[in-house]
Design a protein around this motif. Structure first.
Motif, PDB file in Angstrom:
ATOM      1  N   TYR A   1       0.809  -1.130  -0.131  1.00 50.00           N
ATOM      2  CA  TYR A   1       0.120  -0.047  -0.025  1.00 50.00           C
ATOM      3  C   TYR A   1       0.840   1.281   0.146  1.00 50.00           C
ATOM      4  O   TYR A   1       1.834   1.348   0.522  1.00 50.00           O
ATOM      5  N   THR A   2       0.572   2.277  -0.882  1.00 45.31           N
ATOM      6  CA  THR A   2       1.209   3.544  -0.989  1.00 45.31           C
ATOM      7  C   THR A   2       0.444   4.698  -0.456  1.00 45.31           C
ATOM      8  O   THR A   2      -0.628   4.861  -1.089  1.00 45.31           O
ATOM      9  N   TYR A   3       0.960   5.491   0.446  1.00 47.10           N
ATOM     10  CA  TYR A   3       0.097   6.597   0.776  1.00 47.10           C
ATOM     11  C   TYR A   3       0.129   7.617  -0.243  1.00 47.10           C
ATOM     12  O   TYR A   3       1.146   8.085  -0.884  1.00 47.10           O
ATOM     13  N   ARG A   4      -0.884   7.786  -0.930  1.00 47.07           N
ATOM     14  CA  ARG A   4      -0.984   8.757  -2.035  1.00 47.07           C
ATOM     15  C   ARG A   4      -1.948  10.071  -1.557  1.00 47.07           C
ATOM     16  O   ARG A   4      -1.841  10.874  -1.000  1.00 47.07           O
ATOM     17  N   ARG A   5      -3.247   9.473  -1.993  1.00 53.35           N
ATOM     18  CA  ARG A   5      -4.449  10.494  -1.495  1.00 53.35           C
ATOM     19  C   ARG A   5      -5.215   9.741  -0.443  1.00 53.35           C
ATOM     20  O   ARG A   5      -6.240   9.258  -0.546  1.00 53.35           O
ATOM     21  N   ASN A   6      -4.480   9.729   0.746  1.00 56.90           N
ATOM     22  CA  ASN A   6      -4.989   8.996   1.834  1.00 56.90           C
ATOM     23  C   ASN A   6      -5.421   9.783   3.218  1.00 56.90           C
ATOM     24  O   ASN A   6      -4.772  10.723   3.162  1.00 56.90           O
ATOM     25  N   CYS A   7      -6.116   9.387   4.076  1.00 49.18           N
ATOM     26  CA  CYS A   7      -6.321   9.715   5.299  1.00 49.18           C
ATOM     27  C   CYS A   7      -5.508   8.767   6.106  1.00 49.18           C
ATOM     28  O   CYS A   7      -6.024   7.520   6.387  1.00 49.18           O
ATOM     29  N   VAL A   8      -4.714   9.110   6.961  1.00 50.56           N
ATOM     30  CA  VAL A   8      -3.893   8.299   8.006  1.00 50.56           C
ATOM     31  C   VAL A   8      -4.118   8.899   9.562  1.00 50.56           C
ATOM     32  O   VAL A   8      -3.734  10.163   9.713  1.00 50.56           O
TER      33      VAL A   8
ATOM     34  N   ALA B   1      -4.833  12.095  16.102  1.00 54.14           N
ATOM     35  CA  ALA B   1      -4.413  12.936  15.139  1.00 54.14           C
ATOM     36  C   ALA B   1      -4.667  12.446  13.762  1.00 54.14           C
ATOM     37  O   ALA B   1      -4.789  11.012  13.628  1.00 54.14           O
ATOM     38  N   ARG B   2      -4.780  13.225  12.872  1.00 54.15           N
ATOM     39  CA  ARG B   2      -4.872  12.618  11.399  1.00 54.15           C
ATOM     40  C   ARG B   2      -4.186  13.556  10.492  1.00 54.15           C
ATOM     41  O   ARG B   2      -4.144  14.689  10.716  1.00 54.15           O
ATOM     42  N   ILE B   3      -4.023  13.059   9.524  1.00 55.92           N
ATOM     43  CA  ILE B   3      -3.218  13.563   8.228  1.00 55.92           C
ATOM     44  C   ILE B   3      -3.609  13.396   6.889  1.00 55.92           C
ATOM     45  O   ILE B   3      -3.925  12.150   6.848  1.00 55.92           O
ATOM     46  N   TYR B   4      -3.735  14.115   5.831  1.00 58.01           N
ATOM     47  CA  TYR B   4      -4.191  14.088   4.468  1.00 58.01           C
ATOM     48  C   TYR B   4      -2.966  13.893   3.776  1.00 58.01           C
ATOM     49  O   TYR B   4      -2.242  14.812   3.497  1.00 58.01           O
ATOM     50  N   THR B   5      -2.719  12.974   3.228  1.00 61.70           N
ATOM     51  CA  THR B   5      -1.234  12.391   2.720  1.00 61.70           C
ATOM     52  C   THR B   5      -0.965  13.192   1.303  1.00 61.70           C
ATOM     53  O   THR B   5       0.158  12.991   0.636  1.00 61.70           O
ATOM     54  N   VAL B   6      -1.954  13.782   0.738  1.00 64.87           N
ATOM     55  CA  VAL B   6      -1.541  14.280  -0.551  1.00 64.87           C
ATOM     56  C   VAL B   6      -0.585  15.426  -0.202  1.00 64.87           C
ATOM     57  O   VAL B   6       0.287  15.472  -1.176  1.00 64.87           O
ATOM     58  N   ASP B   7      -0.966  16.234   0.672  1.00 62.92           N
ATOM     59  CA  ASP B   7       0.208  17.118   0.810  1.00 62.92           C
ATOM     60  C   ASP B   7       0.449  17.443   2.511  1.00 62.92           C
ATOM     61  O   ASP B   7       1.158  18.259   2.601  1.00 62.92           O
ATOM     62  N   GLY B   8       0.039  16.573   2.938  1.00 70.57           N
ATOM     63  CA  GLY B   8       0.520  16.843   4.453  1.00 70.57           C
ATOM     64  C   GLY B   8      -0.442  17.795   5.350  1.00 70.57           C
ATOM     65  O   GLY B   8      -0.026  17.911   6.443  1.00 70.57           O
ATOM     66  N   GLY B   9      -1.310  18.371   4.506  1.00 71.43           N
ATOM     67  CA  GLY B   9      -2.086  19.577   5.224  1.00 71.43           C
ATOM     68  C   GLY B   9      -3.350  18.786   6.053  1.00 71.43           C
ATOM     69  O   GLY B   9      -3.541  17.623   6.111  1.00 71.43           O
ATOM     70  N   ASN B  10      -4.254  19.828   6.377  1.00 66.92           N
ATOM     71  CA  ASN B  10      -5.395  19.534   7.108  1.00 66.92           C
ATOM     72  C   ASN B  10      -5.102  18.462   8.476  1.00 66.92           C
ATOM     73  O   ASN B  10      -5.966  17.487   8.218  1.00 66.92           O
ATOM     74  N   LYS B  11      -4.348  18.662   9.094  1.00 65.36           N
ATOM     75  CA  LYS B  11      -3.936  18.108  10.220  1.00 65.36           C
ATOM     76  C   LYS B  11      -4.740  18.422  11.240  1.00 65.36           C
ATOM     77  O   LYS B  11      -5.259  19.533  11.790  1.00 65.36           O
ATOM     78  N   TYR B  12      -5.228  17.238  11.723  1.00 66.55           N
ATOM     79  CA  TYR B  12      -6.540  17.144  13.128  1.00 66.55           C
ATOM     80  C   TYR B  12      -5.808  16.806  14.091  1.00 66.55           C
ATOM     81  O   TYR B  12      -5.065  15.733  14.313  1.00 66.55           O
ATOM     82  N   TYR B  13      -6.074  17.541  15.410  1.00 65.52           N
ATOM     83  CA  TYR B  13      -5.542  17.087  16.636  1.00 65.52           C
ATOM     84  C   TYR B  13      -6.585  16.930  17.593  1.00 65.52           C
ATOM     85  O   TYR B  13      -7.434  18.010  17.735  1.00 65.52           O
ATOM     86  N   ALA B  14      -6.633  15.994  18.434  1.00 60.81           N
ATOM     87  CA  ALA B  14      -7.607  16.228  19.595  1.00 60.81           C
ATOM     88  C   ALA B  14      -7.386  17.157  20.350  1.00 60.81           C
ATOM     89  O   ALA B  14      -5.965  17.502  20.782  1.00 60.81           O
TER      90      ALA B  14
ATOM     91  N   GLY C   1     -10.850   6.833  -0.535  1.00 64.76           N
ATOM     92  CA  GLY C   1     -12.049   7.093  -1.071  1.00 64.76           C
ATOM     93  C   GLY C   1     -12.697   8.473  -0.469  1.00 64.76           C
ATOM     94  O   GLY C   1     -13.660   8.876  -0.847  1.00 64.76           O
ATOM     95  N   GLY C   2     -11.846   9.012   0.702  1.00 59.61           N
ATOM     96  CA  GLY C   2     -12.358  10.237   1.404  1.00 59.61           C
ATOM     97  C   GLY C   2     -11.752  11.343   0.627  1.00 59.61           C
ATOM     98  O   GLY C   2     -11.067  11.445  -0.501  1.00 59.61           O
ATOM     99  N   THR C   3     -11.969  12.438   1.372  1.00 61.38           N
ATOM    100  CA  THR C   3     -11.288  13.939   1.074  1.00 61.38           C
ATOM    101  C   THR C   3     -10.712  14.541   1.968  1.00 61.38           C
ATOM    102  O   THR C   3     -10.466  14.083   3.290  1.00 61.38           O
ATOM    103  N   ARG C   4     -10.043  15.471   1.914  1.00 61.71           N
ATOM    104  CA  ARG C   4      -9.316  16.058   2.909  1.00 61.71           C
ATOM    105  C   ARG C   4     -10.306  16.595   4.072  1.00 61.71           C
ATOM    106  O   ARG C   4     -10.066  16.743   5.325  1.00 61.71           O
ATOM    107  N   VAL C   5     -11.480  17.098   3.544  1.00 65.35           N
ATOM    108  CA  VAL C   5     -12.480  17.303   4.407  1.00 65.35           C
ATOM    109  C   VAL C   5     -12.858  16.334   5.297  1.00 65.35           C
ATOM    110  O   VAL C   5     -13.141  16.389   6.531  1.00 65.35           O
ATOM    111  N   THR C   6     -13.250  15.259   4.847  1.00 65.13           N
ATOM    112  CA  THR C   6     -13.586  13.917   5.438  1.00 65.13           C
ATOM    113  C   THR C   6     -12.609  13.550   6.459  1.00 65.13           C
ATOM    114  O   THR C   6     -12.911  12.982   7.466  1.00 65.13           O
TER     115      THR C   6
END
Length: 129
Positions: A27-34, A49-62, A103-108
């Protein structure tokens, strides 16, 4: 076969630091939520915490970890990290990483509405006072 493998857990004293790694195979992180999650004994699983691997943006932290934990990625190593500083006894838990199937987006991803399809086996973090 997709596998996520966590490493880096251990026992530290309060105020210490650990860095967790989540490396993917098959599996390769491309357009993924991790995401990183944790479960303490007797408590529900918590999204840390969550990160959107397309560009490492939209980081979420509890709120419980904001300002102390940092999520990041290294695409060359197909790895997502969780740097944990200023650890507290309340951070003691089993930590898991998870990833979606793209299958998700940076928003989800940011809002936590991503469906996580793949999970690691977990790594234990114990913080003593």
């Amino acid at each position: 076969q997709v596998q996520l493998v966590e490493s880096g857990g251990g026992s530290v004293q309060a105020g210490g630091s650990l860095r967790l790694s989540c490396t993917a195979s098959g599996y390769t992180y491309r357009r993924n939520c991790v995401g990183w999650f944790r479960r303490a004994p007797g408590k529900e699983r918590e999204g840390v915490a969550r990160i959107y691997t397309v560009d490492g943006g939209n980081k979420y932290y509890a709120d419980s970890v904001k300002g102390r934990f940092t999520i990041s990625q290294d695409n060359a190593k197909n790895t997502v990290y969780l740097q944990m500083d200023s650890l507290e006894p309340e951070d003691t838990a089993m930590y898991y990483c998870a990833a979606d199937d793209g299958g998700g987006t940076r928003v989800t991803c940011f809002t936590g509405r991503t469906e996580f399809n793949y999970w690691g086996q977990g790594t234990q973090v114990t913080v003593s006072s």
